[in-house]
Design an enzyme around this catalytic site. Sequence first.
Site, PDB file in Angstrom:
ATOM      1  N   GLU A 166     -30.113   1.715   6.716  1.00  0.00           N
ATOM      2  CA  GLU A 166     -29.752   3.072   6.248  1.00  0.00           C
ATOM      3  C   GLU A 166     -29.247   3.032   4.805  1.00  0.00           C
ATOM      4  O   GLU A 166     -29.460   3.985   4.051  1.00  0.00           O
ATOM      5  CB  GLU A 166     -28.716   3.686   7.211  1.00  0.00           C
ATOM      6  CG  GLU A 166     -29.380   4.087   8.528  1.00  0.00           C
ATOM      7  CD  GLU A 166     -28.481   4.053   9.749  1.00  0.00           C
ATOM      8  OE1 GLU A 166     -27.251   4.008   9.609  1.00  0.00           O
ATOM      9  OE2 GLU A 166     -29.033   4.055  10.876  1.00  0.00           O
ATOM     10  N   GLU A 220     -32.576  -6.160  12.568  1.00  0.00           N
ATOM     11  CA  GLU A 220     -32.640  -4.800  13.076  1.00  0.00           C
ATOM     12  C   GLU A 220     -33.953  -4.157  12.653  1.00  0.00           C
ATOM     13  O   GLU A 220     -34.063  -3.654  11.529  1.00  0.00           O
ATOM     14  CB  GLU A 220     -31.487  -3.961  12.504  1.00  0.00           C
ATOM     15  CG  GLU A 220     -30.115  -4.445  12.878  1.00  0.00           C
ATOM     16  CD  GLU A 220     -29.093  -3.315  12.789  1.00  0.00           C
ATOM     17  OE1 GLU A 220     -28.452  -3.036  13.813  1.00  0.00           O
ATOM     18  OE2 GLU A 220     -28.968  -2.694  11.719  1.00  0.00           O
ATOM     19  N   GLY A 234     -24.998   0.315  17.323  1.00  0.00           N
ATOM     20  CA  GLY A 234     -24.695   1.590  16.674  1.00  0.00           C
ATOM     21  C   GLY A 234     -24.243   2.617  17.696  1.00  0.00           C
ATOM     22  O   GLY A 234     -23.100   2.619  18.146  1.00  0.00           O
ATOM     23  N   GLY A 235     -25.161   3.492  18.093  1.00  0.00           N
ATOM     24  CA  GLY A 235     -24.837   4.625  18.965  1.00  0.00           C
ATOM     25  C   GLY A 235     -24.006   4.264  20.179  1.00  0.00           C
ATOM     26  O   GLY A 235     -23.013   4.949  20.495  1.00  0.00           O
ATOM     27  N   HIS A 256     -27.630  -2.778   5.442  1.00  0.00           N
ATOM     28  CA  HIS A 256     -28.136  -2.041   6.602  1.00  0.00           C
ATOM     29  C   HIS A 256     -29.329  -1.187   6.166  1.00  0.00           C
ATOM     30  O   HIS A 256     -29.365  -0.685   5.040  1.00  0.00           O
ATOM     31  CB  HIS A 256     -27.022  -1.144   7.170  1.00  0.00           C
ATOM     32  CG  HIS A 256     -27.399  -0.532   8.484  1.00  0.00           C
ATOM     33  ND1 HIS A 256     -28.201   0.573   8.569  1.00  0.00           N
ATOM     34  CD2 HIS A 256     -27.105  -0.891   9.757  1.00  0.00           C
ATOM     35  CE1 HIS A 256     -28.383   0.866   9.853  1.00  0.00           C
ATOM     36  NE2 HIS A 256     -27.720  -0.006  10.595  1.00  0.00           N
ATOM     37  N   ASN A 290     -21.015  -0.838  14.991  1.00  0.00           N
ATOM     38  CA  ASN A 290     -21.245  -0.134  13.729  1.00  0.00           C
ATOM     39  C   ASN A 290     -21.103   1.358  14.011  1.00  0.00           C
ATOM     40  O   ASN A 290     -22.020   1.985  14.531  1.00  0.00           O
ATOM     41  CB  ASN A 290     -22.662  -0.466  13.217  1.00  0.00           C
ATOM     42  CG  ASN A 290     -23.015   0.307  11.954  1.00  0.00           C
ATOM     43  OD1 ASN A 290     -22.150   0.940  11.350  1.00  0.00           O
ATOM     44  ND2 ASN A 290     -24.278   0.239  11.563  1.00  0.00           N
ATOM     45  N   TRP A 291     -19.927   1.882  13.692  1.00  0.00           N
ATOM     46  CA  TRP A 291     -19.667   3.302  13.996  1.00  0.00           C
ATOM     47  C   TRP A 291     -20.406   4.234  13.026  1.00  0.00           C
ATOM     48  O   TRP A 291     -20.423   5.441  13.220  1.00  0.00           O
ATOM     49  CB  TRP A 291     -18.164   3.590  13.928  1.00  0.00           C
ATOM     50  CG  TRP A 291     -17.376   3.044  15.084  1.00  0.00           C
ATOM     51  CD1 TRP A 291     -17.855   2.311  16.148  1.00  0.00           C
ATOM     52  CD2 TRP A 291     -15.960   3.188  15.312  1.00  0.00           C
ATOM     53  NE1 TRP A 291     -16.824   2.008  17.011  1.00  0.00           N
ATOM     54  CE2 TRP A 291     -15.660   2.528  16.529  1.00  0.00           C
ATOM     55  CE3 TRP A 291     -14.928   3.809  14.612  1.00  0.00           C
ATOM     56  CZ2 TRP A 291     -14.363   2.476  17.046  1.00  0.00           C
ATOM     57  CZ3 TRP A 291     -13.640   3.748  15.133  1.00  0.00           C
ATOM     58  CH2 TRP A 291     -13.366   3.091  16.330  1.00  0.00           C
ATOM     59  N   SER A 295     -30.996  -0.051  19.105  1.00  0.00           N
ATOM     60  CA  SER A 295     -31.047   0.493  20.462  1.00  0.00           C
ATOM     61  C   SER A 295     -30.523  -0.471  21.530  1.00  0.00           C
ATOM     62  O   SER A 295     -31.034  -0.511  22.651  1.00  0.00           O
ATOM     63  CB  SER A 295     -32.464   0.973  20.816  1.00  0.00           C
ATOM     64  OG  SER A 295     -32.835   2.057  19.976  1.00  0.00           O
TER      65      SER A 295
HETATM   66  P1  PGA Z   1     -28.382   1.827  17.218  1.00  0.00           P
HETATM   67  O1  PGA Z   1     -28.017   1.389  15.717  1.00  0.00           O
HETATM   68  O2  PGA Z   1     -27.673   0.864  18.136  1.00  0.00           O
HETATM   69  O3  PGA Z   1     -27.851   3.235  17.330  1.00  0.00           O
HETATM   70  O4  PGA Z   1     -29.861   1.748  17.354  1.00  0.00           O
HETATM   71  C1  PGA Z   1     -27.904   0.032  15.368  1.00  0.00           C
HETATM   72  C2  PGA Z   1     -27.594  -0.085  13.903  1.00  0.00           C
HETATM   73  O5  PGA Z   1     -28.122   0.709  13.105  1.00  0.00           O
HETATM   74  O6  PGA Z   1     -26.810  -0.959  13.477  1.00  0.00           O
END
Ligand code: PGA
Length: 249
Positions: free
Chosen positions: A99, A166, A232-233, A97, A6-7, A211
């Site tokens: 966010e 998540e 993500g990151g 998600h 997930n960019w 994470s």
């Molecule tokens: P993260 O994000 O790996 O940076 O914690 C995961 C995500 O939000 O899908």
Amino acid sequence: MYVIANWKMNGLRREAEVLARDVAEYLHGREEESALECVICPPATLLHAVAGWAEAEEQVFAVGGQDCRAEAAGAYTGDISAAMLKDAGAEYVILGHSERRRHHGETDAQVAAKARAARAAGLIPVICIGETLEHHETHRTLEVIEAQTAASVPDGLKENVILAYEPVWAIGSGNVPGPGEIEVTHSAVIATLTEKKGIAPEQISVLYGGSVKAENAPDILRIPGVGGALVGGASLNAREFCRILAAVR
Ligand code: PGA
């Protein structure tokens, strides 16, 4: 097992191409390992380009969107339909998600409607659920997760049902629940899908996200009930992401 990148809102064309090609190069050595499905979810502006690079690399990875609108078309300035994602080369779409839920006020019912639209357009939805820190600290994780699962997964969805657990407090924080907690939560999600939604267990994959890094991926991916990772990151760095892919064994 799925490993989904997930960019988020990261990536301009030039660096994205280097990243996608590095990931493809790594995957070319592992084609015989059919157990791994790698999906890259770039920002919408790059979808068509990344899908083109995937095609040039013999589809060693698939491509997905990060959201879609539930309606098929119309006066929704700035939004993207599921059919548009499909048309740009996506096979998957991340929905709900945390966010999106936080910054756009998305509800479980909206997520379910989006998942229906995604399926109708021929996409595989990746439906995200997760408790907040407050839920976690007040021991309401399972209650929240079961309710979100039941309400975010549309009734007609029976095949290729992918959820991503998540915890909101684990995303981008470096904090990860213990293996026992992840196992219990994943088994609650699976039980909700089989018992309340009538979905066959072999159609269900529950990914863990929050994470996930190269160091913790091997331990997370071997937890019973974990069907992969949503990253993500760490998906923005080719070396780190390829080490996560390598953890699928
Ligand atoms: P993260 O994000 O790996 O940076 O914690 C995961 C995500 O939000 O899908």
